[in-house]
Enzyme design. Structure first.
Site, mmCIF file in Angstrom:
data_model
loop_
_atom_site.group_PDB
_atom_site.id
_atom_site.type_symbol
_atom_site.label_atom_id
_atom_site.label_comp_id
_atom_site.label_asym_id
_atom_site.label_seq_id
_atom_site.Cartn_x
_atom_site.Cartn_y
_atom_site.Cartn_z
ATOM 1 N N ALA A 65 0.997 -1.201 0.081
ATOM 2 C CA ALA A 65 -0.050 -0.021 0.046
ATOM 3 C C ALA A 65 0.894 1.118 -0.087
ATOM 4 O O ALA A 65 2.064 1.214 0.530
ATOM 5 C CB ALA A 65 -0.863 -0.060 1.040
ATOM 6 N N GLY A 109 0.742 -4.912 0.933
ATOM 7 C CA GLY A 109 -0.241 -5.101 0.272
ATOM 8 C C GLY A 109 -0.018 -5.796 -1.209
ATOM 9 O O GLY A 109 -1.205 -6.295 -1.673
ATOM 10 N N GLU A 112 -0.383 -9.463 -0.344
ATOM 11 C CA GLU A 112 -1.798 -9.712 -0.106
ATOM 12 C C GLU A 112 -2.572 -9.631 -1.192
ATOM 13 O O GLU A 112 -3.718 -10.189 -1.352
ATOM 14 C CB GLU A 112 -2.480 -8.541 0.965
ATOM 15 C CG GLU A 112 -1.694 -8.701 2.459
ATOM 16 C CD GLU A 112 -1.770 -7.590 3.351
ATOM 17 O OE1 GLU A 112 -1.550 -6.526 2.726
ATOM 18 O OE2 GLU A 112 -2.185 -7.735 4.426
ATOM 19 N N GLU A 132 5.292 -4.800 7.152
ATOM 20 C CA GLU A 132 4.428 -3.607 7.542
ATOM 21 C C GLU A 132 4.991 -3.355 9.196
ATOM 22 O O GLU A 132 4.984 -2.244 9.416
ATOM 23 C CB GLU A 132 2.969 -3.919 7.907
ATOM 24 C CG GLU A 132 2.107 -3.878 6.305
ATOM 25 C CD GLU A 132 2.288 -5.171 5.823
ATOM 26 O OE1 GLU A 132 2.921 -6.070 6.060
ATOM 27 O OE2 GLU A 132 1.587 -5.487 4.884
#
Ligand code: CAA
Length: 258
Positions: A65, A109, A112, A132
């Site tokens: 992200a 992300g 993910e 993260e």
């Protein structure tokens, strides 16, 4: 439809979506995820598409992200706007098979996103991780849930807590990816797999996806029951009649996707 952060094309019955923020390692900002959701929804509704491939570039599938966007978000910003759920959950609702073709970094992300796809094919250059914790946060797009289901608790804890990366060989050994191919063969392989899947009966491929996904959500007996009913349902399809007749008549089936 022109998009800012993704490139889309179709090749026969295969749709290809390329994440296109290469200078930022394909960091996944909200607009990119909205565009990805729109493109996926469009292809899911398109009768001419049987399978979808999502890829990045040689350096990165996606490095997570977008940290620059997230850094000043408050709790109320993310909670009220339902950050992640709002723009990322489209992928889970796509009913056609989706393949992630991963080269380079698939971090946070990005890892993910790959795990939300149905099949992950990795180039030898691929690196997976959930780093993260380095940022004072932790995986928020399913990493703590899908990673243990894919690679087991020990490795998931290791990756999420230590922030280390896993190379393509380890990812294949652990069950996160289904095949590893030389980097220059990644797209050929991913598109060939997608083309193969798209050549089968679309409703059957959709049922396969639904049934396998059910294995993650329910007990064995309920899952087997669901599978049995879906299997019974295939006998209502023209494509089952065609597929079995073609086998008996020693010819290639011609599926009509109904
Ligand atoms: N968000 C925003 N920008 C990013 C980014 C990210 N996740 N990852 C890389 N970039 C940007 C860098 O800031 C840099 O921008 P500038 O050129 O403007 O400085 C550019 O992409 C190139 O990156 P690097 O110079 O860092 O390239 P590198 O080859 O030295 O390192 C990397 C590559 C190891 C992937 C490194 O960029 C990195 O560690 N990125 C962050 C990985 C990360 O922490 N991901 C998790 C994000 S949080 C998340 O995803 C939450 C969630 O679960 C939903």
């Amino acid at each position: 439809m022109p998009y800012e952060f993704i490139l889309t094309e179709t090749r026969g019955r295969v749709a290809l979506i390329r994440l296109n923020r290469s200078k930022q390692m394909n960091a996944l900002n909200p607009k990119l995820m909205q565009e990805l959701g729109q493109a996926l929804d469009g292809y899911d509704a398109d009768d001419g598409v049987g399978a979808i491939v999502i890829t990045g570039n040689e350096k990165a599938f996606a490095a997570g992200a977008d940290i620059a966007v997230m850094q000043n978000y408050s709790f109320m910003d993310v909670y009220k706007s339902n950050y992640i759920t709002r723009d990322w959950e489209h992928i889970r609702n796509i009913r056609k098979p989706v393949i992630a073709a991963v080269a380079g970094y698939a971090l946070g992300g990005g890892c993910e996103l790959a795990m939300m796809c149905d099949i992950v094919i990795a180039a030898e250059s691929a690196k997976f991780g959930q780093p993260e914790i380095n940022l004072g946060t932790f995986p928020g797009a399913g990493g703590t849930q899908r990673l243990p289901r894919a690679v087991g608790k020990a490795k998931a804890m290791d990756l999420c807590l230590s922030a280390r990366m896993m190379d393509a060989a380890e990812a294949e050994r652990s069950g996160l990816v289904s095949r590893v191919v030389p980097s220059d063969k990644l797209m050929d392989e991913a598109l060939a797999v997608a083309e193969k899947i798209a050549s089968y009966s679309l409703p059957v491929a959709m049922m396969v996806k639904e049934a396998v996904n059910r294995a993650y959500e329910t007990t064995l007996s309920e899952g087997v029951h669901f599978e049995r009913r879906m299997f019974h349902a295939t006998f209502g399809l023209d494509d089952q009649k065609e597929g079995m007749a073609a086998f008996v008549e020693k010819r290639k089936p011609v599926f009509k996707h109904r």
